[in-house]
Design a protein around this motif. Structure first.
Motif, PDB file in Angstrom:
ATOM      1  N   GLY A  62       0.823  -1.214   0.000  1.00  6.19           N
ATOM      2  CA  GLY A  62       0.000   0.000   0.000  1.00  6.19           C
ATOM      3  C   GLY A  62       0.849   1.252   0.000  1.00  6.19           C
ATOM      4  O   GLY A  62       2.054   1.207   0.257  1.00  6.19           O
ATOM      5  N   SER A  63       0.210   2.373  -0.285  1.00  4.89           N
ATOM      6  CA  SER A  63       0.956   3.634  -0.427  1.00  4.89           C
ATOM      7  C   SER A  63       1.088   4.389   0.894  1.00  4.89           C
ATOM      8  O   SER A  63       1.744   5.426   0.949  1.00  4.89           O
ATOM      9  CB  SER A  63       0.261   4.519  -1.463  1.00  4.89           C
ATOM     10  OG  SER A  63      -1.057   4.793  -1.020  1.00  4.89           O
ATOM     11  N   GLY A  64       0.458   3.880   1.943  1.00  2.00           N
ATOM     12  CA  GLY A  64       0.505   4.580   3.240  1.00  2.00           C
ATOM     13  C   GLY A  64       1.813   4.361   3.978  1.00  2.00           C
ATOM     14  O   GLY A  64       2.669   3.577   3.569  1.00  2.00           O
ATOM     15  N   LYS A  65       1.929   5.049   5.094  1.00  3.84           N
ATOM     16  CA  LYS A  65       3.122   5.013   5.931  1.00  3.84           C
ATOM     17  C   LYS A  65       3.112   3.750   6.796  1.00  3.84           C
ATOM     18  O   LYS A  65       2.066   3.190   7.067  1.00  3.84           O
ATOM     19  CB  LYS A  65       3.075   6.242   6.841  1.00  3.84           C
ATOM     20  CG  LYS A  65       4.423   6.794   7.230  1.00  3.84           C
ATOM     21  CD  LYS A  65       4.233   8.125   7.905  1.00  3.84           C
ATOM     22  CE  LYS A  65       5.151   8.244   9.101  1.00  3.84           C
ATOM     23  NZ  LYS A  65       6.583   8.173   8.766  1.00  3.84           N
ATOM     24  N   GLY A  66       4.304   3.306   7.223  1.00  5.99           N
ATOM     25  CA  GLY A  66       4.360   2.280   8.251  1.00  5.99           C
ATOM     26  C   GLY A  66       4.753   0.887   7.779  1.00  5.99           C
ATOM     27  O   GLY A  66       4.829  -0.020   8.592  1.00  5.99           O
ATOM     28  N   LYS A  67       5.013   0.705   6.492  1.00  6.42           N
ATOM     29  CA  LYS A  67       5.353  -0.641   6.009  1.00  6.42           C
ATOM     30  C   LYS A  67       6.714  -1.082   6.529  1.00  6.42           C
ATOM     31  O   LYS A  67       6.830  -2.107   7.199  1.00  6.42           O
ATOM     32  CB  LYS A  67       5.336  -0.684   4.473  1.00  6.42           C
ATOM     33  CG  LYS A  67       3.981  -0.368   3.859  1.00  6.42           C
ATOM     34  CD  LYS A  67       4.000  -0.440   2.351  1.00  6.42           C
ATOM     35  CE  LYS A  67       4.840   0.630   1.701  1.00  6.42           C
ATOM     36  NZ  LYS A  67       4.288   1.990   1.826  1.00  6.42           N
TER      37      LYS A  67
END
Lengths: 171, 171
Positions: B10-15
Motif C-alpha cells: 500500500g501507499s501509506g506510511k508504516g510498512k
C-alpha cells in the motif's frame, strides 16, 4: 524540529508494530521516546528489546492484566484516565521528543478515555513533540485533528485459518 | 514454531516501520532476524538502533546509494538479484527465524527482481521461518502466495502540506 500528530488505525496488522518501529528509529537518532500503552497489561516481547534501548525509550502500561474490552470496570477507566493525565504532564515537561499512545483509539471507543480528553492532549501538544496514536476505531474527530493518518487494512489474514498469536511475532 | 509469509503493501506510511518493529519484537523474544533492504542505500536511523540489538538482528543493504527507481541500470538489477540469491541461501541455512525483505515488492515492480524469483523464495521457505515482504505495488501473485497481507492506506498525510522527511521520524 517541528513535530506532528500521527494516527495508525484500521483493523489490519502493524499498528502497534509500526509505532514500536518508529520508537526504535527515533531512539537510533538519539530522540527520547515515551510509550504509554492503554488497555494492555500483557507482557510483550517488545518490552525486552526496549530495555536494551532504555536510555532513549521509556514505556509504561496504563491498564490491567485481564482487561475485558466490552465491559470496562470503574477501575479500568480510572487507570486509563489517570494515565492520560500523566502523559499530558510528561508531554508538557519537554522531556520527550516522541510520545506514543498505544491503543488510545480503542480506549476511546470503549469509553475508557473520552474523545474530548484525547483531543485536548493533541491540541496542547508542544510544537516540537511528535505524537503517535494507535488503535482501531479512531474517532473521526481524532482523525480530523491529526496531521497524518494511516489505515492498516486487512487484505488477507492467516488467523482466518485459526492460528494462535506467537511469541516474538504477534506478541 | 510454524512460520508464515507476511506482506505489508500500500501507499501509506508504516510498512518498513512495521517490519522494523517486528524485528525489534522478535529480537526481544530471542529470535534471530535477518533484514535485507532492497533498493535502499541510504543511511537510516534504524541501523543505529539495530547495532544495539546486533546479537539478534543482522541487516544488509542490496542497493546503491543513489538509485533512481524509474530507470534502473544493469548494475542495480545485478545487485538486487544477487541479494535475493544470498537471502535464499541464508534462509535455507536455518540460521534465522525471521527474514525481512524490505522493499522487495517495489523492486519487482521496477523489474529489479522478477516476481518468479520472489515467488520461488516464498515457495521454498522452510516451515519454521517467518518471512516478511514490504513495499508498495505488491504483485497479485505475491499477495496470493502470502498468508497475511496488510495494506497501509494513506488517509491523510502532512507531506501534502509540503513537509520534508525528518531524521528519526521518517528516515
Amino acid at each position: 524540529m517541528k513535530g506532528y500528530t500521527q494516527v495508525y488505525t484500521g483493523s489490519g496488522k502493524g499498528k502497534t508494530t509500526a509505532a514500536f518501529g518508529l520508537a526504535l528509529r527515533a531512539a537510533g537518532a538519539g530522540l527520547r521516546v515515551y510509550i504509554a500503552q492503554f488497555v494492555k497489561g500483557m507482557k510483550y516481547s517488545e518490552l525486552d528489546s526496549i530495555k536494551k534501548l532504555s536510555d532513549f525509550i521509556e514505556i509504561k502500561q496504563y491498564g490491567r492484566d485481564c482487561f475485558i474490552f466490552k465491559d470496562p470496570e470503574a477501575e479500568d477507566i480510572r487507570v486509563a484516565q489517570e494515565g492520560l493525565k500523566e502523559v499530558s504532564k510528561l508531554m508538557q515537561s519537554r522531556k520527550y521528543d516522541v510520545i506514543i499512545l498505544d491503543e488510545a483509539n480503542i480506549a476511546t471507543y470503549y469509553k475508557l478515555l473520552s474523545v474530548d480528553d484525547l483531543l485536548e492532549l493533541i491540541q496542547t501538544k508542544p510544537e516540537n513533540v511528535e505524537l503517535i496514536i494507535t488503535g482501531r476505531m479512531a474517532d473521526p474527530r481524532i482523525i480530523e485533528a491529526a496531521d497524518l493518518v494511516t489505515e492498516m487494512k486487512e487484505i488477507k489474514h492467516y488467523y482466518q485459518k485459526g492460528i494462535q498469536a506467537r511469541d516474538g511475532i504477534e506478541k
